[in-house]
Motif scaffolding. Structure first.
Motif, PDB file in Angstrom:
ATOM      1  N   UNK A 256       0.965  -1.145   0.033  1.00  0.00           N
ATOM      2  CA  UNK A 256       0.166   0.175   0.001  1.00  0.00           C
ATOM      3  C   UNK A 256       0.958   1.090   0.112  1.00  0.00           C
ATOM      4  N   UNK A 257       0.303   2.445  -0.350  1.00  0.00           N
ATOM      5  CA  UNK A 257       1.088   3.644  -0.405  1.00  0.00           C
ATOM      6  C   UNK A 257       0.301   4.596   0.601  1.00  0.00           C
ATOM      7  N   UNK A 258       0.958   5.466   0.655  1.00  0.00           N
ATOM      8  CA  UNK A 258       0.005   6.759   1.221  1.00  0.00           C
ATOM      9  C   UNK A 258       0.124   8.142   0.539  1.00  0.00           C
ATOM     10  N   UNK A 259      -0.773   8.545   0.266  1.00  0.00           N
ATOM     11  CA  UNK A 259      -0.422   9.892  -0.579  1.00  0.00           C
ATOM     12  C   UNK A 259       0.045  11.067   0.074  1.00  0.00           C
ATOM     13  N   UNK A 260       0.833  11.816  -0.710  1.00  0.00           N
ATOM     14  CA  UNK A 260       1.371  13.513   0.028  1.00  0.00           C
ATOM     15  C   UNK A 260       0.190  14.173   0.611  1.00  0.00           C
ATOM     16  N   UNK A 261      -1.160  14.087  -0.081  1.00  0.00           N
ATOM     17  CA  UNK A 261      -2.257  14.975   0.332  1.00  0.00           C
ATOM     18  C   UNK A 261      -2.707  14.522   1.689  1.00  0.00           C
ATOM     19  N   UNK A 262      -2.732  13.135   1.784  1.00  0.00           N
ATOM     20  CA  UNK A 262      -3.098  12.452   3.278  1.00  0.00           C
ATOM     21  C   UNK A 262      -2.467  12.778   4.374  1.00  0.00           C
ATOM     22  N   UNK A 263      -0.814  12.639   3.866  1.00  0.00           N
ATOM     23  CA  UNK A 263       0.003  13.009   5.043  1.00  0.00           C
ATOM     24  C   UNK A 263       0.041  14.429   5.587  1.00  0.00           C
ATOM     25  N   UNK A 264      -0.161  15.458   4.435  1.00  0.00           N
ATOM     26  CA  UNK A 264      -0.137  17.053   4.616  1.00  0.00           C
ATOM     27  C   UNK A 264      -1.463  17.098   5.366  1.00  0.00           C
ATOM     28  N   UNK A 265      -2.531  16.502   5.073  1.00  0.00           N
ATOM     29  CA  UNK A 265      -3.643  16.830   6.022  1.00  0.00           C
ATOM     30  C   UNK A 265      -3.547  16.447   7.377  1.00  0.00           C
ATOM     31  N   UNK A 266      -3.018  15.330   7.803  1.00  0.00           N
ATOM     32  CA  UNK A 266      -2.944  15.242   9.180  1.00  0.00           C
ATOM     33  C   UNK A 266      -2.039  15.938   9.820  1.00  0.00           C
ATOM     34  N   UNK A 267      -0.667  16.239   9.027  1.00  0.00           N
ATOM     35  CA  UNK A 267       0.138  17.156   9.658  1.00  0.00           C
ATOM     36  C   UNK A 267      -0.446  18.589  10.162  1.00  0.00           C
ATOM     37  N   UNK A 268      -1.136  18.888   8.947  1.00  0.00           N
ATOM     38  CA  UNK A 268      -1.727  20.393   9.296  1.00  0.00           C
ATOM     39  C   UNK A 268      -2.635  20.221  10.368  1.00  0.00           C
ATOM     40  N   UNK A 269      -3.461  19.297  10.194  1.00  0.00           N
ATOM     41  CA  UNK A 269      -4.593  19.260  11.387  1.00  0.00           C
ATOM     42  C   UNK A 269      -3.952  19.134  12.694  1.00  0.00           C
ATOM     43  N   UNK A 270      -2.783  18.470  12.855  1.00  0.00           N
ATOM     44  CA  UNK A 270      -2.177  18.103  14.136  1.00  0.00           C
ATOM     45  C   UNK A 270      -1.701  19.343  14.514  1.00  0.00           C
ATOM     46  N   UNK A 271      -1.028  20.159  13.837  1.00  0.00           N
ATOM     47  CA  UNK A 271      -0.592  21.527  14.165  1.00  0.00           C
ATOM     48  C   UNK A 271      -1.723  22.471  14.633  1.00  0.00           C
ATOM     49  N   UNK A 272      -2.845  22.447  13.744  1.00  0.00           N
ATOM     50  CA  UNK A 272      -4.068  23.312  14.177  1.00  0.00           C
ATOM     51  C   UNK A 272      -4.457  22.838  15.415  1.00  0.00           C
ATOM     52  N   UNK A 273      -4.519  21.532  15.815  1.00  0.00           N
ATOM     53  CA  UNK A 273      -4.935  20.981  17.198  1.00  0.00           C
ATOM     54  C   UNK A 273      -3.906  21.145  18.216  1.00  0.00           C
ATOM     55  N   UNK A 274      -2.820  21.963  18.264  1.00  0.00           N
ATOM     56  CA  UNK A 274      -1.886  22.416  19.301  1.00  0.00           C
ATOM     57  C   UNK A 274      -0.634  21.783  18.956  1.00  0.00           C
ATOM     58  N   UNK A 275      -0.481  20.802  17.902  1.00  0.00           N
ATOM     59  CA  UNK A 275       0.800  20.048  17.717  1.00  0.00           C
ATOM     60  C   UNK A 275       1.684  21.174  17.422  1.00  0.00           C
ATOM     61  N   UNK A 276       2.933  20.788  17.971  1.00  0.00           N
ATOM     62  CA  UNK A 276       4.391  21.793  17.771  1.00  0.00           C
ATOM     63  C   UNK A 276       5.513  20.912  17.262  1.00  0.00           C
ATOM     64  N   UNK A 277       5.462  19.581  17.254  1.00  0.00           N
ATOM     65  CA  UNK A 277       6.467  18.804  16.671  1.00  0.00           C
ATOM     66  C   UNK A 277       5.770  17.591  16.187  1.00  0.00           C
ATOM     67  N   UNK A 278       6.402  17.463  14.571  1.00  0.00           N
ATOM     68  CA  UNK A 278       5.766  16.421  13.902  1.00  0.00           C
ATOM     69  C   UNK A 278       7.026  15.585  13.209  1.00  0.00           C
ATOM     70  N   UNK A 279       7.058  14.276  13.278  1.00  0.00           N
ATOM     71  CA  UNK A 279       8.195  13.582  12.885  1.00  0.00           C
ATOM     72  C   UNK A 279       7.301  12.794  11.766  1.00  0.00           C
ATOM     73  N   UNK A 280       8.363  12.597  10.623  1.00  0.00           N
ATOM     74  CA  UNK A 280       7.872  11.723   9.531  1.00  0.00           C
ATOM     75  C   UNK A 280       8.726  10.226   9.833  1.00  0.00           C
TER      76      UNK A 280
END
Ligand SMILES: *[C@@H]1O[C@H](CO)[C@@H](O)[C@H](O)[C@H]1NC(C)=O
Ligand SMILES: *[C@@H]1O[C@H](CO)[C@@H](O)[C@H](O)[C@H]1NC(C)=O
Ligand SMILES: *[C@@H]1O[C@H](CO)[C@@H](O)[C@H](O)[C@H]1NC(C)=O
Ligand SMILES: *[C@@H]1O[C@H](CO)[C@@H](O)[C@H](O)[C@H]1NC(C)=O
Ligand SMILES: *[C@@H]1O[C@H](CO)[C@@H](O)[C@H](O)[C@H]1NC(C)=O
Ligand SMILES: *[C@@H]1O[C@H](CO)[C@@H](O)[C@H](O)[C@H]1NC(C)=O
Ligand SMILES: *[C@@H]1O[C@H](CO)[C@@H](O)[C@H](O)[C@H]1NC(C)=O
Ligand SMILES: *[C@@H]1O[C@H](CO)[C@@H](O)[C@H](O)[C@H]1NC(C)=O
Ligand SMILES: *[C@@H]1O[C@H](CO)[C@@H](O)[C@H](O)[C@H]1NC(C)=O
Ligand SMILES: *[C@@H]1O[C@H](CO)[C@@H](O)[C@H](O)[C@H]1NC(C)=O
Ligand SMILES: *[C@@H]1O[C@H](CO)[C@@H](O)[C@H](O)[C@H]1NC(C)=O
Ligand SMILES: CC(=O)N[C@H]1CO[C@H](CO)[C@@H](O)[C@@H]1O
Length: 704
Positions: free
Chosen positions: A272-296
């Motif tokens: 399976x693969x994961x799209x760039x859009x799906x990753x970006x969506x979750x990262x932006x949402x995490x930051x929107x919801x207080x996140x200040x550190x995201x690791x890939x």
């Protein structure tokens, strides 16, 4: 504030009361944190982090990988520490070559990036035995990863060794080095319940033990909701943007330690693969919801060289990550995330110093707004509906939000980035044939020995457990016995039950079939018709592991290898599980180190004859293509085994294991340029089945 209270305009539902004042307890250069973020040199930080594991590439590649991560907007390089790589024998350490962790961290420092060091020392990581050295298995009374004295002694010893090594090189940020964060244990919450009352005290002990090492930087525990203070609990997974309940204290920041950029590949697990859009969506949402550190996880997966993969994981690791296995930028993923990082970074001040407000914009539409007293404002407009676009009004203007998207407005007015809109061109991998090994005169072969009971010196009246017998010095364990057959009817059925992973069965030196499990179900049975002599017969069963297990509680109790052996003939059915068994660990070729150049004198290589011989070694010599290029060895014509270049194993190969679409899980095997000499390179390949070396080619990998 009360839930549901409506205030018009920007001052919507006030959900957050963030402590804005930087804690006065920050001492010197020590790294600390508050409810918003990590604090480095007194500054709150919004950080993007990239997992790159040093042993999964070569020191020659490290600089370029880190450089490409930096160019992609990455601030931190995160790596596990691989215990069994560094301490293969108790008390004997290796920090050389791909294991040179100090050099890796210094390379990160040289690029001006931070480092996050996940010591574990249990790491899982699709790495052999989850990173634990196999010698731990023979420590009396040991139970891994719980309140068990022998395990704690060794865990503390190794953790201390690594921390002291980092300190002596001044690598912690508190000493002016790049390391800003450390991890102890790994996703322990997933197994904790299995240990009953031995679990919680272990979590407390691990936290105290780590904190007492005084690194001057915070410790984290991922997927451990009850991580004891001051250790930070962090989120792992694909969807932390939605799923993370947040830190266990208002004084701890929201950190995401593993956001999977794709899925690793394993035999029997559909790719399976994961799209760039799906990753970006979750990262932006995490930051929107207080996140200040995201690791890939992973930003660069790389290669599981040698025998380092865990059970049934392919040699290629997260090839679909933003940097592919060969270290090339993968587009659009890398570029889309780079733009995401730039967009989010342009919101840094409101995010780090403002107050968060949330605003309902529709049934599945939400606005997350960060605003400072000065009026500086950034907004994230989220549409969680994955089926349709929705027009929303914010605060007086209309915005069209595409399905499953986050729009980023660094000034609360203009959309600078939308996670669902990819503005980056794709690239594709180009594979061209570099060198063919298609002439039989190029090859030499060595047929390995199929031992009989009489050839073995290790004996037992029972079926021995595979790992405990090989001590993981080899994938291979021969189970042999001599079978007396008194019948004119030569037909019988050999029935073998194996706890995993692979079996090749031989009767009187001839192959009678193979069986194997897979990543989802490691055990299997083999029922094959065989032909027996009247009188004595030599039965030789080769049990093979494909990497040791890396997950679950009570790893020390896991069992592999043969569990029951029966022969049914026309008259009766005999259970041979408690017969007189003879064992041999490893293959003759391994013992002779046939893959090394200096072994030539011990090994009787012959000219190539034909391909259909199981358990055969093949070798070829070649000059490297002149250009500085990336190479993949095309092993599509082979079955299963392992492959070496100039004595270094580039991993297990298994092109005969097909996906449901009928293609190999992996056809190309990475040959790092640094493994090659200009002239007279030695390629040695072990073939367990009947693959043909004449189809092998050394291909040039590039992207266009
Ligand atoms: C680890 O154990 C070895 C003996 O096995 C000992 O020599 C060494 O000092 C210990 N290291 C630490 C950091 O405790
Ligand atoms: C952000 O953090 C604050 C403080 O911990 C909390 O009140 C708020 O609910 C969080 N926001 C979200 C969207 O969870
Ligand atoms: C939104 O519109 C209202 C009324 O038209 C106006 O008073 C308010 O200032 C506007 N808000 C913004 C942020 O433009
Ligand atoms: C680009 O790649 C993505 C997958 O990463 C794919 O979904 C998309 O269709 C590709 N676009 C083009 C124009 O080839
Ligand atoms: C091997 O490959 C080369 C280059 O494609 C070709 O010229 C040659 O005929 C091939 N040899 C055999 C035996 O197939
Ligand atoms: C092996 O092959 C080489 C040429 O490739 C030849 O000179 C030699 O005679 C062959 N040896 C045998 C035993 O056939
Ligand atoms: C492992 O093998 C040793 C002998 O080498 C034996 O004493 C021990 O019981 C075995 N342990 C397991 C778990 O099979
Ligand atoms: C098996 O071989 C033995 C010894 O050669 C012979 O006496 C016997 O008749 C054979 N049995 C059968 C069933 O052929
Ligand atoms: C079985 O092995 C023994 C010893 O290696 C050998 O002497 C004997 O000929 C073999 N028997 C058969 C039937 O192959
Ligand atoms: C594999 O193991 C599972 C769980 O122990 C067991 O239920 C199943 O029967 C086994 N299958 C085979 C083929 O041995
Ligand atoms: C090969 O290319 C890499 C970058 O791709 C570079 O670091 C290295 O120095 C080059 N080696 C040679 C011999 O040109
Ligand atoms: C370890 C972890 O968090 N795994 C999760 C990753 O995300 C997938 C998809 O959301 C979940 O199914 C896993 O449990």
């Amino acid at each position: 504030m009360e839930k549901g209270m409506l205030v018009l305009g920007l001052v919507a539902i006030m959900v957050v009361g963030v402590v804005v004042v930087v804690e006065s307890s920050v001492e010197g250069e020590e790294v600390s944190y508050d409810g918003r973020s990590l604090i480095i040199n007194g500054q709150r930080k919004l950080l993007f982090s990239a997992s790159i594991h040093y042993p999964r590439s070569t020191p020659e590649m490290w600089g370029s990988l880190i450089g490409k991560a930096k160019e992609g907007g990455i601030d931190v390089i995160q790596t596990y520490v691989f215990w069994n790589l560094h301490e293969p024998e108790k008390g004997q350490y290796d920090f050389s070559g791909r294991a040179d962790i100090v050099r890796f961290i210094k390379e990160i420092q040289a690029h001006g990036l931070y480092a996050s060091l996940r010591i574990g020392p249990f790491i899982e990581a699709e790495w052999n035995y989850g990173g634990l050295p196999f010698w731990l298995h023979d420590v009396p009374g040991i139970v891994y990863r719980c309140d068990n004295e022998p395990f704690k002694v060794h865990m503390q010893n190794f953790t201390t060794k690594i921390v002291n090594m980092m300190k002596s090189e001044n690598l912690y940020a508190s000493q002016g080095g790049p390391i800003i964060l450390s991890q102890i244990e790994n996703e322990y919450e997933m197994v904790e319940h299995a240990f009953h009352e031995k679990g919680p005290p272990y979590v407390r002990w691990a936290a105290q033990m780590a904190v007492a090492l005084q690194t001057g930087v915070p410790w984290m525990m991922c997927k451990q909701y009850d991580a004891p203070d001051p250790v930070i609990n962090t989120c792992n997974g694909m969807k932390c943007g939605i799923s993370f309940p947040g830190p266990n204290s208002p004084n701890k920041p929201w950190l995401w330690t593993e956001n999977w950029t794709t899925w690793y590949r394993a035999y029997g697990k559909e790719p399976e693969t994961r799209s760039a859009q799906d990753i970006a969506f979750q990262v932006a949402l995490f930051v929107a919801r207080n996140g200040t550190f995201v690791n890939y996880y992973m930003y660069h997966g790389g290669t599981n060289f040698g025998r380092t993969t865990s059970a049934f994981t392919t040699t290629s690791y997260y090839d679909d990550a933003p940097l592919d296995e060969y270290g090339f930028i993968r587009l659009p993923k890398w570029g889309h995330l780079k733009q995401l990082h730039e967009a989010i970074k342009s919101c840094s001040n409101p995010i780090l110093f403002g107050t968060q407000f949330t605003l309902s914009l529709g049934q599945q539409q939400m606005g997350y707004i960060y605003q400072r007293n000065s009026g500086e404002c950034a907004a994230f407009l989220v549409n969680q509906d994955d089926t349709k676009s929705v027009a929303v009004i914010f605060p007086n203007s209309s915005y069209e939000l595409g399905p499953s998207s986050v729009s980023i407005l660094p000034d609360c007015k203009n959309v600078v980035f939308n996670t669902a809109k990819v503005n980056v061109k794709n690239n594709t991998r180009l594979v061209t044939t570099g060198k063919k090994f298609n002439e039989s005169e190029m090859w030499q072969e060595f047929k390995d020995i199929i031992p009989t009971f009489a050839d073995t010196s290790m004996r037992s009246k029972t079926l021995l457990e595979h790992m405990n017998t090989t001590k993981d010095m080899s994938d291979y364990l021969w189970y042999t016995f001599s079978y007396q057959h008194e019948s004119s009817n030569s037909k019988a059925v050999l029935s073998v039950r194996s706890a995993g992973h692979v079996l090749h069965a031989f009767v009187n030196g001839a192959s009678v079939g193979s069986g194997n499990g897979n990543h989802e179900k490691v055990n299997f049975t083999l029922d094959n018709t065989i032909t027996l002599n009247n009188g004595s017969n030599n039965i030789s069963l080769l049990s093979v592991t494909v990497g040791l297990p890396d997950s679950g509680a009570f790893l020390e109790r896991k069992a592999l290898g043969l569990r029951r052996v029966r022969i049914h003939d026309i008259q009766n059915s005999k259970d041979l599980s408690n017969h007189r068994w003879g064992y041999q660990v490893g293959l003759l070729g391994e013992k002779l180190q046939i893959y090394m150049d200096h072994s030539s004198s011990n090994v009787q290589w012959r000219n190539f004859t034909s391909s259909n011989n199981p358990l055969t070694w093949y070798k070829v010599r070649f000059d490297a293509p002149a250009k500085n290029e990336s190479f993949g060895l095309n092993l599509g014509s082979m079955g299963k085994g392992e492959v070496w270049i100039n004595g270094q194993s580039i991993g297990r190969h298994w092109a005969s294991f097909l996906t449901s679409q009928g293609s190999p899980y992996q056809t190309w095997y990475h040959v790092p340029r640094s493994f090659l000499k200009p002239k007279d390179n030695l390629l040695v390949i072990l073939e367990e089945q009947n693959g043909s070396p004449l189809g092998i080619s050394l291909d040039i990998i590039s992207t266009i």
